[in-house]
Design an enzyme around this catalytic site. Structure first.
Site, PDB file in Angstrom:
ATOM      1  N   ARG A  61      -0.067   4.148  -1.939  1.00 15.61           N
ATOM      2  CA  ARG A  61       0.512   5.457  -1.621  1.00 15.61           C
ATOM      3  C   ARG A  61       1.344   5.347  -0.348  1.00 15.61           C
ATOM      4  O   ARG A  61       0.876   4.824   0.667  1.00 15.61           O
ATOM      5  CB  ARG A  61      -0.594   6.493  -1.422  1.00 15.61           C
ATOM      6  CG  ARG A  61      -1.360   6.838  -2.680  1.00 15.61           C
ATOM      7  CD  ARG A  61      -2.305   7.992  -2.405  1.00 15.61           C
ATOM      8  NE  ARG A  61      -3.018   8.398  -3.606  1.00 15.61           N
ATOM      9  CZ  ARG A  61      -3.774   9.489  -3.683  1.00 15.61           C
ATOM     10  NH1 ARG A  61      -3.920  10.262  -2.620  1.00 15.61           N
ATOM     11  NH2 ARG A  61      -4.399   9.786  -4.805  1.00 15.61           N
ATOM     12  N   ASP A  63       3.687   7.289   2.681  1.00 16.19           N
ATOM     13  CA  ASP A  63       3.787   8.566   3.380  1.00 16.19           C
ATOM     14  C   ASP A  63       5.186   9.149   3.257  1.00 16.19           C
ATOM     15  O   ASP A  63       6.126   8.491   2.806  1.00 16.19           O
ATOM     16  CB  ASP A  63       3.462   8.364   4.864  1.00 16.19           C
ATOM     17  CG  ASP A  63       1.999   8.040   5.101  1.00 16.19           C
ATOM     18  OD1 ASP A  63       1.162   8.382   4.249  1.00 16.19           O
ATOM     19  OD2 ASP A  63       1.699   7.436   6.152  1.00 16.19           O
ATOM     20  N   ARG A 212       2.733   1.106  10.579  1.00 13.50           N
ATOM     21  CA  ARG A 212       3.546   1.770  11.596  1.00 13.50           C
ATOM     22  C   ARG A 212       2.897   1.714  12.978  1.00 13.50           C
ATOM     23  O   ARG A 212       3.582   1.676  13.998  1.00 13.50           O
ATOM     24  CB  ARG A 212       3.834   3.204  11.159  1.00 13.50           C
ATOM     25  CG  ARG A 212       4.785   3.265   9.959  1.00 13.50           C
ATOM     26  CD  ARG A 212       4.735   4.604   9.246  1.00 13.50           C
ATOM     27  NE  ARG A 212       5.044   5.695  10.143  1.00 13.50           N
ATOM     28  CZ  ARG A 212       4.729   6.968   9.873  1.00 13.50           C
ATOM     29  NH1 ARG A 212       4.080   7.281   8.757  1.00 13.50           N
ATOM     30  NH2 ARG A 212       5.056   7.914  10.733  1.00 13.50           N
TER      31      ARG A 212
END
Length: 284
Positions: A61, A63, A212
């Site tokens: 998944r 973001d 990130r």
């Protein structure tokens, strides 16, 4: 949980890509937000003239704002629907889907295949430039601008200290009941001839915000605000450090998902569902 496909259904693998700029991430959400999963499921329902929605399972998944070049998903379709539509399904999806998401391949998956749990690694790329003039306007949706000069050698030195199996709680947004133990297989950075620095990040799986956050820590090393041993120190502490920033999503792209040989898919899927723990201190 079983990966057995229900009688009368066929599991179909989808290979796809998308520009995440205008999406609120992969997964469907309440409130009518636009998502990649929602767009593809709507398109499948329309082109197969089905009265129900067939739910997709995805390898990873992403973001809001994150892109994908090599995303993988699967869907279980009634065998009669697959038999009727599979020869024309790819072209029909191309005509129905919006231009920022494409399905490149559709094929019947081998036995035991699960797009999420059968995967043995995911590879991401994060792209950043420290060009004093900023980002090329044609690349602005895919490259982060960092307004300090970056030392790639120092960043790679720091990255090497993070490789291997660890509890990455310090670099993840915690989710109830989910483990933060991951095996980081590759973390390296290269500056291209165009000045763009590409970080390659590969692991068996990633927890929320992990890539990130890692990049955020490495940027602090690259611009001289922290020494090369700092990201490793943060990792060992096991708690979020306010100095570690989660960088903006648009520089991140899911590039590829790796799977084992067909005869190992089911075993890998079962293994991936086991909750992981690190060896106890003092163990062999």
């Amino acid at each position: 949980m079983s990966d057995e496909v229900q009688p009368g259904f066929v599991r179909v693998r989808l290979d796809l890509s998308y520009d995440g700029t205008e999406f609120s991430g992969w997964a469907k959400q309440a409130g009518g937000r636009r998502t990649v999963q929602g767009e593809i499921e709507d398109a499948l329902r329309t082109v197969t003239r089905s009265g129900e929605t067939y739910e997709l399972t995805v390898a990873g998944r992403t973001d809001a704002g994150v892109h994908a070049r090599g995303q993988v998903a699967h869907v279980d379709l009634p065998r009669q629907v697959w038999a009727e539509h599979h020869t024309k399904l790819l072209k029909r999806l191309a005509g129905r889907l919006p231009r920022d998401v494409r399905v490149w391949a559709l094929r019947e998956a081998p036995g035991g295949f699960n797009a999420r749990f059968s995967a043995v690694w995911r590879r991401y790329a994060y792209r950043v430039t420290d060009n004093p003039g900023g980002v090329d306007p044609l690349l602005r949706g895919h490259v982060l601008w960092h307004d300090w000069p970056l030392d790639v050698d120092a960043m790679n030195e720091a990255a090497r200290r993070l490789l291997g199996e660890h509890d990455f709680a310090a670099y993840c947004k915690r989710r109830e009941g989910a483990t933060t133990i991951r095996t980081l297989q590759e973390l390296s950075l290269v500056r291209g001839s165009d000045g763009i620095i590409t970080a390659t990040v590969r692991a068996d799986a990633f927890c929320h915000n992990m890539v990130r956050s890692l990049i955020g820590a490495l940027l602090f090393v690259g611009d001289g605000h922290r020494p090369p041993d700092w990201p490793g120190t943060v990792l060992a502490a096991g708690v979020r450090d306010s100095a570690v920033h989660v960088v903006r999503p648009h520089g991140l792209t899911l590039e590829e998902v790796g799977y084992p040989a067909d005869d190992l898919l089911a075993a890998r899927s079962k293994e991936a569902r086991n909750k992981r723990s690190l060896p106890a201190a003092g163990c062999c």
